[in-house]
Design a protein around this motif. Structure first.
Motif, PDB file in Angstrom:
ATOM      1  N   VAL B  67       4.577  43.826  34.937  1.00 20.91           N
ATOM      2  CA  VAL B  67       3.816  45.073  34.270  1.00 20.91           C
ATOM      3  C   VAL B  67       4.283  45.055  32.556  1.00 20.91           C
ATOM      4  N   LEU B  68       3.510  44.735  31.738  1.00 19.43           N
ATOM      5  CA  LEU B  68       3.760  44.573  30.393  1.00 19.43           C
ATOM      6  C   LEU B  68       3.277  45.621  29.405  1.00 19.43           C
ATOM      7  N   SER B  69       3.973  46.190  28.491  1.00 15.71           N
ATOM      8  CA  SER B  69       3.461  46.996  27.571  1.00 15.71           C
ATOM      9  C   SER B  69       3.778  46.275  26.170  1.00 15.71           C
ATOM     10  N   GLN B  70       3.231  46.933  24.805  1.00 18.53           N
ATOM     11  CA  GLN B  70       3.169  46.545  23.566  1.00 18.53           C
ATOM     12  C   GLN B  70       2.397  45.578  23.440  1.00 18.53           C
ATOM     13  N   SER B  72       1.683  43.349  21.152  1.00 19.47           N
ATOM     14  CA  SER B  72       1.884  41.932  20.665  1.00 19.47           C
ATOM     15  C   SER B  72       2.648  41.084  21.777  1.00 19.47           C
ATOM     16  N   VAL B  73       3.252  41.731  22.469  1.00 17.15           N
ATOM     17  CA  VAL B  73       3.939  41.248  23.877  1.00 17.15           C
ATOM     18  C   VAL B  73       2.864  40.616  24.794  1.00 17.15           C
ATOM     19  N   ARG B  76       1.201  37.631  23.329  1.00 24.41           N
ATOM     20  CA  ARG B  76       1.701  36.488  23.418  1.00 24.41           C
ATOM     21  C   ARG B  76       1.734  36.006  24.727  1.00 24.41           C
ATOM     22  N   TYR B  77       1.936  36.824  25.834  1.00 19.40           N
ATOM     23  CA  TYR B  77       1.969  36.174  27.011  1.00 19.40           C
ATOM     24  C   TYR B  77       0.639  35.877  27.718  1.00 19.40           C
ATOM     25  N   LEU B  93       6.070  30.925  16.772  1.00 16.02           N
ATOM     26  CA  LEU B  93       6.776  31.927  16.168  1.00 16.02           C
ATOM     27  C   LEU B  93       5.859  32.658  14.692  1.00 16.02           C
ATOM     28  N   LEU B  94       5.325  31.586  13.998  1.00 18.65           N
ATOM     29  CA  LEU B  94       4.647  32.119  13.049  1.00 18.65           C
ATOM     30  C   LEU B  94       3.427  33.047  13.402  1.00 18.65           C
ATOM     31  N   ASP B  96       3.320  34.937  15.927  1.00 21.44           N
ATOM     32  CA  ASP B  96       3.679  36.097  16.483  1.00 21.44           C
ATOM     33  C   ASP B  96       4.139  36.872  15.221  1.00 21.44           C
ATOM     34  N   GLN B  97       4.633  36.352  14.126  1.00 25.91           N
ATOM     35  CA  GLN B  97       4.984  37.169  12.881  1.00 25.91           C
ATOM     36  C   GLN B  97       3.949  37.627  12.467  1.00 25.91           C
ATOM     37  N   HIS B  98       2.711  36.712  12.217  1.00 23.87           N
ATOM     38  CA  HIS B  98       1.452  37.178  11.706  1.00 23.87           C
ATOM     39  C   HIS B  98       1.061  38.372  12.463  1.00 23.87           C
ATOM     40  N   LEU B 100       2.167  40.524  14.153  1.00 20.35           N
ATOM     41  CA  LEU B 100       3.113  41.877  14.100  1.00 20.35           C
ATOM     42  C   LEU B 100       2.650  42.314  12.627  1.00 20.35           C
ATOM     43  N   GLY B 101       2.412  41.365  11.504  1.00 18.99           N
ATOM     44  CA  GLY B 101       2.030  41.867  10.390  1.00 18.99           C
ATOM     45  C   GLY B 101       0.583  42.773  10.472  1.00 18.99           C
TER      46      GLY B 101
END
Lengths: 235, 235
Positions: B67-70, B72-73, B76-77, B93-94, B96-98, B100-101
Motif C-alpha cells: 500500500v503506497l502513497s505519494q 511520485s513514489v 516511480r513504482y 534518477l533524472l 524522478d528529479q523532473h 518532483l519539479g
C-alpha cells in the motif's frame, strides 16, 4: 576532487541539511562546496556550471558525471553508500514515501513565513503569514506529527525497521526545526510524540553525527532558512 | 481483485491523474476504486482500511500487500510495469528529479487559490489568493516553464530520452491544467514553449491514452481540483 560535492546555501540549514547529515554520519569523502568557496558556487550550479541537467534549485549533488537535484532524489541516491538504506524493496519505497511526507511538512512550514511569494521578503507578506501560521498551528501541525508518531510507533521506533535510515535523520532535522520556529506550539505537542522525540535523540547520539552537530560545520537555525522564529507569528 | 487498485478523489483530476494516465496508457488491469464505489473508498484508505502504512493523503495505490502513497513514489513504482520507465539508472534518477519539479509547480499552482490553508474554502482566502496569483503569473510560472522547455529541448523532445516516459505524461497533464486555470497568462507563454507543447500533443496522440482522454473515465478540470479557473484571479 572529493567523491561527492554538495552545493547548497552556505548560511542556512534547509532542504540540503539532511544531505549534510547523511554524508557526515557515513564519514564519506565529500565537500560542502559553498561553505568553502562562498555562495557563488551555488549560483554557478544553478546556472548549469556543473554540466548535466541545469537544476531548478539547490541542493545539488555532483558525483562523477552525475549532477542531481531535488533533496529526496539525492537522499535516495546517497542512502546506500551512506549505509542508511532500508533493507527490503518495499522498505525503500516506504522510506521514500515518508521522506516526501516530511518534505511536504517542510514546505508547509516554509510557507508560514512566505505564503504569498518566495520573491518577497517576510516583512512584505507578514499579514498573510500570520493567517497561515495560525491555521498551521491550529491543527495541521498536530495532524502531521500524529501521522509520523503512529508510523514509528508501529515500526518499532524508526520509520522503516529494523535500522535507522535516512528518513530518520530527516525527521530529527525537521523536529528540531519546528521546535526552533514554534517553541510554544511544539512544547504543547511534546507529550503526544514520545516516539518521535526518542528517535531524534537516538539519531543525534550517533557518534559521527554527534561530532558534526557539535562542530562549526553544523549551522544553527536562523531567520534565513526554512525554520524561522518570528515570535509575532506564534503569539 | 484487479492487479492494481487506485484510490483517489473521484470528482477531480489532481495529483492522482498522472497515475490514471499511466495505467490507461499501459492498458494494465486496474481499478479506480472510488470512481466505482464513491468517495467513501478514499476515506477508508486514508483511515488505514487497506492495511499497511496509513497514508497521509491520496492518491494511494494497492498492489497485492503493498500500500503506497505519494504520487511520485507510486509513479516511480508503476513506470516499469507500465512501460514508461527510462532505460538507464541515471535516466531514472533524472526522471524522478523532473517529476518532483513538476510536482513542486503543481503545489505552487494549488496555493494560488489556497495560500492560507487547505482547511478554508477559496472564498475565505480570496484576497491572499489574488496576491499569490499575481506573483505566480508575474515571472514564476514563466521561470518554471522555461526550465522544462530547456530540459526537453536538450534531451530531444522528451525529458529523458530517447523514449516517452512517465514524466512526459505528467508534463502533459500539468500543462493542460495551467492552460485551463490561467488561459490568458498561458496564451502569452505559448510562443516560448514550443517543445513542451509538441510533447503534450505527442503524449495525447498515444492510442490508449487518446481513448482514455475521449472517454467518460477522464474527468474534466473543474473548481474542485488543483487547476481551478477563477477569472478574478487572473484578471
Amino acid at each position: 576532487m572529493a567523491l561527492y560535492e554538495l552545493y547548497y546555501w552556505p548560511m542556512l540549514p534547509g532542504r540540503g541539511e539532511v544531505l549534510r547529515m547523511m554524508l557526515e554520519d557515513a564519514g564519506v569523502d565529500y565537500r560542502d562546496v559553498a561553505r568553502e568557496e562562498g555562495i557563488e558556487a551555488v549560483v554557478k550550479a544553478r546556472q548549469g556550471g556543473l554540466g548535466g541537467v541545469v537544476p531548478f534549485a539547490p541542493p545539488v549533488l555532483r558525483h562523477g558525471e552525475l549532477v542531481l537535484s531535488q533533496s529526496s532524489v539525492i537522499a535516495r541516491y546517497l542512502c546506500e553508500p551512506c549505509g542508511l538504506a532500508p533493507r527490503s524493496e518495499p522498505g525503500k519505497l516506504l522510506a521514500d514515501q515518508h521522506f516526501l511526507g516530511w518534505a511536504d511538512l517542510v514546505g508547509e512550514v516554509h510557507d508560514t513565513h512566505h505564503p504569498i511569494s518566495v520573491g518577497l521578503r517576510y516583512e512584505e507578506q507578514r499579514e498573510a503569514a500570520k493567517q497561515r501560521t495560525d491555521r498551521f498551528l491550529d491543527g495541521r501541525l498536530a495532524q502531521w506529527l500524529a501521522h509520523f508518531e503512529d508510523i514509528i510507533s508501529d515500526a518499532g521506533g524508526v520509520h522503516v525497521g529494523p535500522d535507522i535510515t535516512y528518513v530518520d535523520l530527516q525527521a530529527r532535522f525537521v523536529l528540531r526545526g519546528i521546535a526552533y520556529a514554534f517553541p510554544k506550539a511544539f512544547d504543547q505537542l511534546r507529550a503526544k510524540i514520545p516516539s518521535l522525540l526518542a528517535l531524534a535523540d537516538r539519531v543525534e547520539a550517533r557518534p559521527r553525527l554527534a561530532a558534526y552537530l557539535a562542530s562549526s560545520r553544523a549551522l544553527p537555525f536562523n531567520e534565513h532558512g526554512i525554520f524561522r522564529h518570528y515570535p509575532e507569528l506564534e503569539g
